[in-house]
Design a protein around this motif. Sequence first.
Motif, PDB file in Angstrom:
ATOM      1  N   UNK A   9      83.752  31.116  44.995  1.00  0.00           N
ATOM      2  CA  UNK A   9      84.340  30.511  46.191  1.00  0.00           C
ATOM      3  C   UNK A   9      84.988  31.585  47.053  1.00  0.00           C
ATOM      4  N   UNK A  10      84.779  31.535  48.354  1.00  0.00           N
ATOM      5  CA  UNK A  10      85.462  32.495  49.241  1.00  0.00           C
ATOM      6  C   UNK A  10      86.959  32.205  49.249  1.00  0.00           C
ATOM      7  N   UNK A  11      87.776  33.211  49.500  1.00  0.00           N
ATOM      8  CA  UNK A  11      89.226  32.993  49.501  1.00  0.00           C
ATOM      9  C   UNK A  11      89.659  32.123  50.688  1.00  0.00           C
ATOM     10  N   UNK A  12      90.539  31.180  50.398  1.00  0.00           N
ATOM     11  CA  UNK A  12      91.117  30.381  51.481  1.00  0.00           C
ATOM     12  C   UNK A  12      92.105  31.257  52.256  1.00  0.00           C
ATOM     13  N   UNK A  13      92.133  31.126  53.571  1.00  0.00           N
ATOM     14  CA  UNK A  13      93.073  31.939  54.356  1.00  0.00           C
ATOM     15  C   UNK A  13      94.516  31.460  54.193  1.00  0.00           C
ATOM     16  N   UNK A  14      95.409  32.389  53.863  1.00  0.00           N
ATOM     17  CA  UNK A  14      96.831  32.072  53.782  1.00  0.00           C
ATOM     18  C   UNK A  14      97.128  30.891  52.889  1.00  0.00           C
ATOM     19  N   UNK A  15      97.827  29.922  53.450  1.00  0.00           N
ATOM     20  CA  UNK A  15      98.178  28.720  52.703  1.00  0.00           C
ATOM     21  C   UNK A  15      97.291  27.529  53.077  1.00  0.00           C
ATOM     22  N   UNK A  16      96.210  27.779  53.799  1.00  0.00           N
ATOM     23  CA  UNK A  16      95.329  26.696  54.254  1.00  0.00           C
ATOM     24  C   UNK A  16      94.679  25.967  53.073  1.00  0.00           C
ATOM     25  N   UNK A  26      80.720  22.950  58.762  1.00  0.00           N
ATOM     26  CA  UNK A  26      80.717  22.813  57.304  1.00  0.00           C
ATOM     27  C   UNK A  26      82.017  23.418  56.787  1.00  0.00           C
ATOM     28  N   UNK A  27      82.853  22.569  56.236  1.00  0.00           N
ATOM     29  CA  UNK A  27      84.141  23.006  55.706  1.00  0.00           C
ATOM     30  C   UNK A  27      84.163  22.862  54.187  1.00  0.00           C
ATOM     31  N   UNK A  28      84.934  23.724  53.535  1.00  0.00           N
ATOM     32  CA  UNK A  28      85.211  23.612  52.106  1.00  0.00           C
ATOM     33  C   UNK A  28      86.645  23.148  51.948  1.00  0.00           C
ATOM     34  N   UNK A  29      86.852  22.140  51.114  1.00  0.00           N
ATOM     35  CA  UNK A  29      88.192  21.614  50.878  1.00  0.00           C
ATOM     36  C   UNK A  29      88.417  21.352  49.404  1.00  0.00           C
ATOM     37  N   UNK A  30      89.653  21.012  49.061  1.00  0.00           N
ATOM     38  CA  UNK A  30      89.979  20.786  47.661  1.00  0.00           C
ATOM     39  C   UNK A  30      90.391  22.090  47.002  1.00  0.00           C
ATOM     40  N   UNK A  31      91.480  22.651  47.481  1.00  0.00           N
ATOM     41  CA  UNK A  31      91.948  23.946  46.964  1.00  0.00           C
ATOM     42  C   UNK A  31      92.761  23.717  45.685  1.00  0.00           C
ATOM     43  N   UNK A  32      92.053  23.303  44.640  1.00  0.00           N
ATOM     44  CA  UNK A  32      92.751  23.004  43.388  1.00  0.00           C
ATOM     45  C   UNK A  32      91.978  23.478  42.154  1.00  0.00           C
ATOM     46  N   UNK A  33      90.898  24.237  42.360  1.00  0.00           N
ATOM     47  CA  UNK A  33      90.084  24.664  41.215  1.00  0.00           C
ATOM     48  C   UNK A  33      90.707  25.909  40.587  1.00  0.00           C
ATOM     49  N   UNK A  66      77.540  15.466  61.856  1.00  0.00           N
ATOM     50  CA  UNK A  66      77.909  16.636  62.643  1.00  0.00           C
ATOM     51  C   UNK A  66      78.796  17.562  61.824  1.00  0.00           C
ATOM     52  N   UNK A  67      79.454  16.973  60.807  1.00  0.00           N
ATOM     53  CA  UNK A  67      80.379  17.734  59.976  1.00  0.00           C
ATOM     54  C   UNK A  67      80.237  17.314  58.522  1.00  0.00           C
ATOM     55  N   UNK A  68      80.266  18.300  57.635  1.00  0.00           N
ATOM     56  CA  UNK A  68      80.253  18.051  56.195  1.00  0.00           C
ATOM     57  C   UNK A  68      81.459  18.742  55.586  1.00  0.00           C
ATOM     58  N   UNK A  69      82.223  17.999  54.793  1.00  0.00           N
ATOM     59  CA  UNK A  69      83.371  18.578  54.091  1.00  0.00           C
ATOM     60  C   UNK A  69      83.034  18.605  52.609  1.00  0.00           C
ATOM     61  N   UNK A  70      82.666  19.780  52.109  1.00  0.00           N
ATOM     62  CA  UNK A  70      82.336  19.946  50.693  1.00  0.00           C
ATOM     63  C   UNK A  70      83.627  20.075  49.902  1.00  0.00           C
ATOM     64  N   UNK A  71      83.762  19.297  48.847  1.00  0.00           N
ATOM     65  CA  UNK A  71      84.971  19.318  48.029  1.00  0.00           C
ATOM     66  C   UNK A  71      84.717  20.046  46.709  1.00  0.00           C
ATOM     67  N   UNK A  72      85.664  20.850  46.284  1.00  0.00           N
ATOM     68  CA  UNK A  72      85.580  21.709  45.103  1.00  0.00           C
ATOM     69  C   UNK A  72      84.606  22.866  45.361  1.00  0.00           C
ATOM     70  N   UNK A  73      83.325  22.545  45.500  1.00  0.00           N
ATOM     71  CA  UNK A  73      82.287  23.521  45.855  1.00  0.00           C
ATOM     72  C   UNK A  73      81.145  22.746  46.497  1.00  0.00           C
ATOM     73  N   UNK A 109      92.492  13.204  44.303  1.00  0.00           N
ATOM     74  CA  UNK A 109      92.095  12.389  45.454  1.00  0.00           C
ATOM     75  C   UNK A 109      93.026  12.649  46.639  1.00  0.00           C
ATOM     76  N   UNK A 110      94.310  12.798  46.339  1.00  0.00           N
ATOM     77  CA  UNK A 110      95.275  13.080  47.400  1.00  0.00           C
ATOM     78  C   UNK A 110      94.983  14.437  48.049  1.00  0.00           C
ATOM     79  N   UNK A 111      94.716  15.450  47.214  1.00  0.00           N
ATOM     80  CA  UNK A 111      94.422  16.773  47.741  1.00  0.00           C
ATOM     81  C   UNK A 111      93.105  16.784  48.518  1.00  0.00           C
ATOM     82  N   UNK A 112      92.113  16.058  48.009  1.00  0.00           N
ATOM     83  CA  UNK A 112      90.817  15.993  48.691  1.00  0.00           C
ATOM     84  C   UNK A 112      90.940  15.283  50.034  1.00  0.00           C
ATOM     85  N   UNK A 113      91.628  14.150  50.049  1.00  0.00           N
ATOM     86  CA  UNK A 113      91.781  13.395  51.287  1.00  0.00           C
ATOM     87  C   UNK A 113      92.574  14.150  52.338  1.00  0.00           C
TER      88      UNK A 113
END
Length: 241
Positions: A228-235, A209-216, A189-196, A37-41
């Motif tokens: 999943x596409x690669x996240x850029x750098x440490x983002x 449209x953003x992808x978040x939750x870099x923990x899978x 206007x914006x969707x943040x998809x978590x995990x996938x 939840x912390x990582x997602x938020x």
Amino acid sequence: MQTAAAAQGIKYLGQKEAQAIDQELFEQYRFSVDQLMELAGLSCATAIANAYPASSFTASRPAVLIVCGPGNNGGDGLVCARHLKMFGYEPTVHYPKRPNKPLFEGLTTQCEKMGIPFLSEFPSEVAVIDEVYGLVVDAIFGFSFQGTVREPFGTILDTLEKVTIPIVSIDIPSGWDVEKGKPDGIQPDMLISLTAPKKAAKLFTGRYHFLGGRFVPAALQKKYSLNLPPYPGTDCVLRLP
């Protein structure tokens, strides 16, 4: 920013598959709910800061209304509110149905101690929301939602359908069928998809449209063919085409 080719093969999850991945993260990989939840938020707050910088708000202060539901999606919203505060925004939370659980009580206390106000009543007039806030975060229902929307959330969603300021939905636009969407529901206007992304995300027509939750873990990504596409750098977020 990712190209269309980089995200072309990304998998869109059905409800049961999304639930199965969550269960594996908790039971097999031994992540805790509050960890994810912390990582997602944090991902949500970061994506919002990318798309809507505090300096871009037309009003003198970057005021954000965050509407939290009774489940984990609402918890993501509370974490998001806390990080937005740290990022220089002025979040206000409406949290009408609060679960009697230590995790959610702790998240609420953290927000309160940081000076984040909680609205006891949701503004009934669309014009008031449009005037006071520059953005609404929809953290009401996540991918576990099914059936009919109960009050007070039905009235809240009816109001949000009429606002003119941008809406950001966390994981799923609230009230949507996780797989089929809802053409006459809120249109963020914006969707943040978590995990996938979930299957309903294919019907999303907003700008961001953003992808978040870099923990899978890689093994779990491979097992479910998430591509999943690669996240850029440490983002911790990436923008999908």
